[in-house]
Design an enzyme around this catalytic site. Sequence first.
Site, mmCIF file in Angstrom:
data_model
loop_
_atom_site.group_PDB
_atom_site.id
_atom_site.type_symbol
_atom_site.label_atom_id
_atom_site.label_comp_id
_atom_site.label_asym_id
_atom_site.label_seq_id
_atom_site.Cartn_x
_atom_site.Cartn_y
_atom_site.Cartn_z
ATOM 1 N N ASN A 44 -68.114 -6.210 26.647
ATOM 2 C CA ASN A 44 -67.338 -5.924 25.432
ATOM 3 C C ASN A 44 -66.212 -6.942 25.308
ATOM 4 O OD1 ASN A 44 -66.077 -4.610 27.667
ATOM 5 N ND2 ASN A 44 -65.039 -3.162 26.337
ATOM 6 N N GLU A 46 -62.842 -7.398 23.086
ATOM 7 C CA GLU A 46 -61.919 -6.782 22.132
ATOM 8 C C GLU A 46 -61.074 -7.846 21.435
ATOM 9 O OE1 GLU A 46 -59.879 -3.619 24.258
ATOM 10 O OE2 GLU A 46 -61.739 -2.430 24.299
ATOM 11 N N CYS A 55 -69.145 -4.597 21.111
ATOM 12 C CA CYS A 55 -69.566 -3.851 22.303
ATOM 13 C C CYS A 55 -70.411 -4.731 23.227
ATOM 14 C CB CYS A 55 -70.410 -2.648 21.917
ATOM 15 S SG CYS A 55 -69.536 -1.414 20.963
ATOM 16 N N GLU A 57 -73.251 -4.021 24.590
ATOM 17 C CA GLU A 57 -74.683 -3.973 24.262
ATOM 18 C C GLU A 57 -75.042 -5.023 23.218
ATOM 19 O OE1 GLU A 57 -72.529 -1.489 24.495
ATOM 20 O OE2 GLU A 57 -73.526 0.461 24.587
ATOM 21 N N CYS A 88 -72.745 3.133 20.933
ATOM 22 C CA CYS A 88 -72.222 3.554 19.627
ATOM 23 C C CYS A 88 -73.321 3.417 18.571
ATOM 24 C CB CYS A 88 -70.984 2.726 19.248
ATOM 25 S SG CYS A 88 -71.363 1.070 18.646
ATOM 26 N N CYS A 91 -74.506 -0.152 17.723
ATOM 27 C CA CYS A 91 -75.378 -0.756 18.740
ATOM 28 C C CYS A 91 -76.781 -0.139 18.699
ATOM 29 C CB CYS A 91 -74.773 -0.597 20.131
ATOM 30 S SG CYS A 91 -73.336 -1.665 20.363
HETATM 31 N N1 THU Z 1 -67.863 -0.007 24.121
HETATM 32 C C1 THU Z 1 -68.948 -0.711 24.543
HETATM 33 O O1 THU Z 1 -68.858 -1.910 24.835
HETATM 34 N N2 THU Z 1 -70.134 -0.063 24.611
HETATM 35 C C2 THU Z 1 -70.306 1.269 24.384
HETATM 36 O O2 THU Z 1 -71.401 1.783 24.562
HETATM 37 C C3 THU Z 1 -69.184 2.091 23.922
HETATM 38 C C4 THU Z 1 -67.910 1.382 23.706
HETATM 39 C C5 THU Z 1 -66.545 -0.675 24.141
HETATM 40 C C6 THU Z 1 -65.945 -1.006 22.833
HETATM 41 C C7 THU Z 1 -64.476 -1.044 23.186
HETATM 42 O O3 THU Z 1 -64.155 -2.328 23.701
HETATM 43 C C8 THU Z 1 -64.322 -0.046 24.301
HETATM 44 O O4 THU Z 1 -65.626 0.164 24.820
HETATM 45 C C9 THU Z 1 -63.716 1.285 23.878
HETATM 46 O O5 THU Z 1 -64.362 1.776 22.756
#
Ligand code: THU
Length: 131
Positions: A44, A46, A55, A57, A88, A91
Amino acid sequence: MSIEIDKLISEAEKVLDNSYAPYSRIRVASAVLCSDGRVFTGVNVENSSYGLTVCAERTAIFNAVTNGCRDFRAIAIVTDFDEPLTPCGACRQVMIEFVSDIIIVSKSVKTGIVKEYRLSELLPHAFKLKR
Ligand code: THU
């Protein structure tokens, strides 16, 4: 769990430290297993403008597609959060673009809990255009 899935989880674990998550502090990494046996990873990423976050994935899937793989067999998700994460909605939609169904295995490295799902159970009645 098969050795193949175990290996996929460990490939994701290898890149977990590369997660860029200074805001949520939830580190996530993912690994995609392609039908030709190759594995592509992602984390991920940000952003100060929160909505631009991508994300793990989707990073992994886009990495696979960039390298010529569109036929996935499984995807692993690992996190340092207390419980395994389910992907999410965005994804899930990106996954269904390329596969009709897929094994999704998710692990919390903090607790060691592993959960396994199928995309068809997490995204029933998916929207998909015919190509
Ligand atoms: N996130 C993912 O990378 N994958 C998931 O399956 C759920 C959420 C990340 C997005 C964000 O950087 C952090 O987790 C919190 O939502």
